[in-house]
Write an enzyme that holds these catalytic residues in place. Structure first.
Site, PDB file in Angstrom:
ATOM      1  N   ASP A  30     -22.595  -0.480  40.653  1.00 20.35           N
ATOM      2  CA  ASP A  30     -23.779  -0.086  40.934  1.00 20.35           C
ATOM      3  C   ASP A  30     -24.376   0.152  39.711  1.00 20.35           C
ATOM      4  O   ASP A  30     -23.745   0.329  38.734  1.00 20.35           O
ATOM      5  CB  ASP A  30     -23.488   1.519  41.861  1.00 20.35           C
ATOM      6  CG  ASP A  30     -24.824   1.801  42.244  1.00 20.35           C
ATOM      7  OD1 ASP A  30     -24.971   1.817  43.444  1.00 20.35           O
ATOM      8  OD2 ASP A  30     -25.674   2.119  41.351  1.00 20.35           O
ATOM      9  N   LYS A  35     -23.750   7.903  39.292  1.00 17.29           N
ATOM     10  CA  LYS A  35     -22.957   7.666  40.437  1.00 17.29           C
ATOM     11  C   LYS A  35     -21.657   7.412  40.209  1.00 17.29           C
ATOM     12  O   LYS A  35     -20.705   7.665  40.529  1.00 17.29           O
ATOM     13  CB  LYS A  35     -23.890   6.929  41.239  1.00 17.29           C
ATOM     14  CG  LYS A  35     -23.190   6.800  42.647  1.00 17.29           C
ATOM     15  CD  LYS A  35     -23.996   5.841  43.453  1.00 17.29           C
ATOM     16  CE  LYS A  35     -25.613   6.169  43.358  1.00 17.29           C
ATOM     17  NZ  LYS A  35     -26.481   5.190  44.244  1.00 17.29           N
ATOM     18  N   THR A 121     -29.325  -2.811  56.207  1.00 13.33           N
ATOM     19  CA  THR A 121     -29.998  -3.127  57.471  1.00 13.33           C
ATOM     20  C   THR A 121     -31.280  -3.905  56.870  1.00 13.33           C
ATOM     21  O   THR A 121     -32.256  -3.204  56.117  1.00 13.33           O
ATOM     22  CB  THR A 121     -30.540  -1.654  57.982  1.00 13.33           C
ATOM     23  OG1 THR A 121     -29.353  -1.189  58.375  1.00 13.33           O
ATOM     24  CG2 THR A 121     -31.365  -2.011  59.019  1.00 13.33           C
ATOM     25  N   GLU A 152     -24.013   9.540  59.901  1.00  8.69           N
ATOM     26  CA  GLU A 152     -23.856  10.834  58.753  1.00  8.69           C
ATOM     27  C   GLU A 152     -23.180  11.751  59.405  1.00  8.69           C
ATOM     28  O   GLU A 152     -23.392  12.267  60.473  1.00  8.69           O
ATOM     29  CB  GLU A 152     -25.121  11.091  58.045  1.00  8.69           C
ATOM     30  CG  GLU A 152     -25.837  10.030  56.947  1.00  8.69           C
ATOM     31  CD  GLU A 152     -26.964  10.276  56.301  1.00  8.69           C
ATOM     32  OE1 GLU A 152     -26.709  11.540  55.621  1.00  8.69           O
ATOM     33  OE2 GLU A 152     -27.839   9.838  56.178  1.00  8.69           O
ATOM     34  N   LYS A 206     -28.459  -3.462  64.358  1.00  6.29           N
ATOM     35  CA  LYS A 206     -28.710  -1.886  63.950  1.00  6.29           C
ATOM     36  C   LYS A 206     -30.179  -1.636  64.111  1.00  6.29           C
ATOM     37  O   LYS A 206     -30.092  -0.510  64.761  1.00  6.29           O
ATOM     38  CB  LYS A 206     -28.461  -2.301  62.499  1.00  6.29           C
ATOM     39  CG  LYS A 206     -28.570  -0.898  61.786  1.00  6.29           C
ATOM     40  CD  LYS A 206     -27.643   0.268  62.133  1.00  6.29           C
ATOM     41  CE  LYS A 206     -27.852   1.730  61.761  1.00  6.29           C
ATOM     42  NZ  LYS A 206     -27.573   1.765  60.171  1.00  6.29           N
ATOM     43  N   ASN A 253     -31.520  16.190  73.635  1.00  7.20           N
ATOM     44  CA  ASN A 253     -31.393  17.312  73.321  1.00  7.20           C
ATOM     45  C   ASN A 253     -33.004  17.322  72.815  1.00  7.20           C
ATOM     46  O   ASN A 253     -33.039  17.018  71.723  1.00  7.20           O
ATOM     47  CB  ASN A 253     -30.294  18.061  72.547  1.00  7.20           C
ATOM     48  CG  ASN A 253     -29.080  18.056  73.001  1.00  7.20           C
ATOM     49  OD1 ASN A 253     -29.081  18.437  74.208  1.00  7.20           O
ATOM     50  ND2 ASN A 253     -28.068  17.875  72.264  1.00  7.20           N
ATOM     51  N   GLY A 255     -36.297  18.477  70.909  1.00  2.00           N
ATOM     52  CA  GLY A 255     -36.372  19.580  69.903  1.00  2.00           C
ATOM     53  C   GLY A 255     -37.135  19.102  68.805  1.00  2.00           C
ATOM     54  O   GLY A 255     -38.329  18.430  68.984  1.00  2.00           O
ATOM     55  N   CYS A 262     -32.715   6.377  58.029  1.00  2.00           N
ATOM     56  CA  CYS A 262     -32.427   5.311  59.060  1.00  2.00           C
ATOM     57  C   CYS A 262     -33.246   5.281  60.154  1.00  2.00           C
ATOM     58  O   CYS A 262     -34.281   4.271  60.031  1.00  2.00           O
ATOM     59  CB  CYS A 262     -30.971   5.342  59.460  1.00  2.00           C
ATOM     60  SG  CYS A 262     -29.672   5.051  58.356  1.00  2.00           S
ATOM     61  N   LYS A 325     -29.835  16.438  59.332  1.00  3.50           N
ATOM     62  CA  LYS A 325     -28.853  16.601  60.520  1.00  3.50           C
ATOM     63  C   LYS A 325     -27.706  17.506  59.811  1.00  3.50           C
ATOM     64  O   LYS A 325     -27.638  17.683  58.796  1.00  3.50           O
ATOM     65  CB  LYS A 325     -28.492  15.408  61.205  1.00  3.50           C
ATOM     66  CG  LYS A 325     -27.763  14.475  60.312  1.00  3.50           C
ATOM     67  CD  LYS A 325     -26.980  13.390  60.725  1.00  3.50           C
ATOM     68  CE  LYS A 325     -25.985  13.501  61.769  1.00  3.50           C
ATOM     69  NZ  LYS A 325     -25.465  12.382  62.373  1.00  3.50           N
TER      70      LYS A 325
END
Length: 437
Positions: A30, A35, A121, A152, A206, A253, A255, A262, A325
């Site tokens: 990378d 990182k 993707t 995730e 995907k 659900n 909400g 993504c 999330k």
């Protein structure tokens, strides 16, 4: 097998460590020095349950290394491209600069017989274009597309125990299938379903999957809008239709809607590519899927204002959750932070908390006030908004929590709380698409 992984972000780092777990020797490359330094020190640069342990155990084998130098990938038989494909600024289309840069860097090290495997993707047509480039510049190399399906919060499990493998290969790609089967030998041996197909189909899998999930989420949120207009209850509606095994209860659900790195950008890129191919009418419905999703954020702010007696000016509001999330520190396109910022713009005194995403949030949204715990956020609050359904928020004791706030008003942005328990503890309970409790 010696394998290189180009791009050590969320996808690449998990994939590299998982390949070691599957028995291979892996080097991750990378351009981000910080990182790479963190990964070399066995420090995960992002929050993902189980990844820290996997990283440490993989490094301990001596078969995992990281570098900023593409030369480190020389000698690998398979090279995975795992870089990001964000949305272009000011457009719906995917930005392929990082994919192109990764591919061009690999031209310096690949040899005849090597296989370059895309996991990013990408829009339809990307794999074929890269295959042409590699075969022209390094004859004897091959390109395959092997899309990722990581969630995730479940990335390690999804990598080591996937529900399917997809190989996109050229017409004469039988050799590539054998090599990929060798890469995933331990997974293949378990009888995991495998789809061997052409480049275009593999590239679409995907985005098609994410588009379907986004549509399902927006469908139930559209039903929530109708429930609010008719006095119905969207949770009971979802339970009822979810018993139909053709529909299923998952992703029903209602909400605040979806966010992250993504679903939003993938459905937009899908629409953009369909337009480029002259098939834009096939995906026009995704525009409304996107619109419904964004309306949920506006409606949550409206609901907060209603609960706060018609005005947010000077009202103290606790926001539980910042990540898009639970079990993640990812704040990309976070509905929770978007709502928190809108509340503040309308004059509310907002305090945000999250178990993992506060540091990321503070960097990207410095105008908001952050605290460490739900109790700190809710101190003397006029309203509490649950916007990311972390387990520790779902399991809050409404009686004890009620002693902290000024007004027992809770807005359940994820339909994740036990409404009966909260109303029994004296709270006014509101949620999108639910009757007033």
């Amino acid at each position: 097998m010696r394998i290189s992984v180009i791009g050590c972000g969320y996808l690449g780092a998990v994939h590299a460590a998982s390949l070691v777990e599957l028995g291979h020797e892996v080097v991750g490359v990378d351009v981000d020095e910080r990182k790479i330094h963190a990964l070399c020190q066995a420090r995960a640069p992002f929050y993902e349950p189980g990844f820290g342990d996997l990283l440490r155990s993989s490094l301990a084998t001596g078969r995992l290394s990281f570098s900023t130098d593409i030369a480190a990938a020389a000698g690998a038989r398979v090279h995975f491209v795992c870089v990001g494909t964000p949305q272009k600024h000011g457009e719906y289309a995917a930005d392929l600069r990082f994919v192109q840069a990764a591919a061009e860097s690999l031209l310096l090290v690949v040899e005849a017989g090597d296989v370059v495997v895309g996991k990013s993707t990408v829009p339809v047509g990307t794999a074929a274009g890269l295959a042409t480039m590699f075969t022209e510049k390094v004859p004897g190399t091959s390109v395959a597309w092997n899309p990722e399906f990581l969630r995730e919060g479940f990335a390690v499990r999804d990598t080591l125990y996937p529900d399917r493998l997809v190989y996109g290969i050229p017409e004469d790609g039988e050799r590539i299938v054998g090599i990929l089967d060798e890469v995933y030998a331990r997974i293949v041996a378990r009888g995991i379903p495998k789809v061997v197909t052409d480049y275009a189909t593999a590239e679409m899998v995907k985005t098609a999957a994410n588009s379907f999930l986004a549509t399902k989420i927006s469908f139930i949120n559209a039903m929530a809008e109708l429930c609010e207009a008719t006095g119905g209850d969207v949770k009971q509606l979802a339970d009822a239709i979810g018993y139909d095994d053709r529909i299923g209860r998952k992703f029903l659900n209602a909400g605040l809607g979806f966010g992250g790195g993504c679903l939003p950008k993938d459905i937009r890129a899908f629409m953009a590519r369909a337009g480029e191919l002259g098939a834009d009418q096939a995906l026009t419905f995704l525009r409304e899927v996107d619109n419904i999703n964004m309306r949920r954020r506006i409606r949550m702010v409206e609901l907060a204002r209603e609960v706060c007696d018609g005005s947010l000016l000077g009202k103290r509001v606790a926001v539980l959750g910042a990540a898009f999330k639970p079990d993640s520190d990812d704040i990309r396109d976070s509905p929770a932070l978007n709502v928190a910022a809108q509340l503040q713009l309308q004059g509310a005194v907002v305090r945000v908390t999250d178990p993992a995403a506060v540091d990321n949030s503070r960097r990207e949204w410095p105008q908001l006030d952050y605290v460490a715990t739900a109790e700190e956020a809710a101190e003397r609050a006029d309203a509490v908004l649950l916007l990311t359904e972390w387990r520790e928020y779902r399991e809050l004791d409404p009686v004890a929590f009620g002693e902290v706030v000024a007004q027992r008003r809770v807005l359940d942005g994820r339909n994740a709380l036990d409404r009966d328990a909260w109303t029994a503890a004296g709270w006014t309970y509101r949620a999108l698409g639910r009757r007033v409790g």
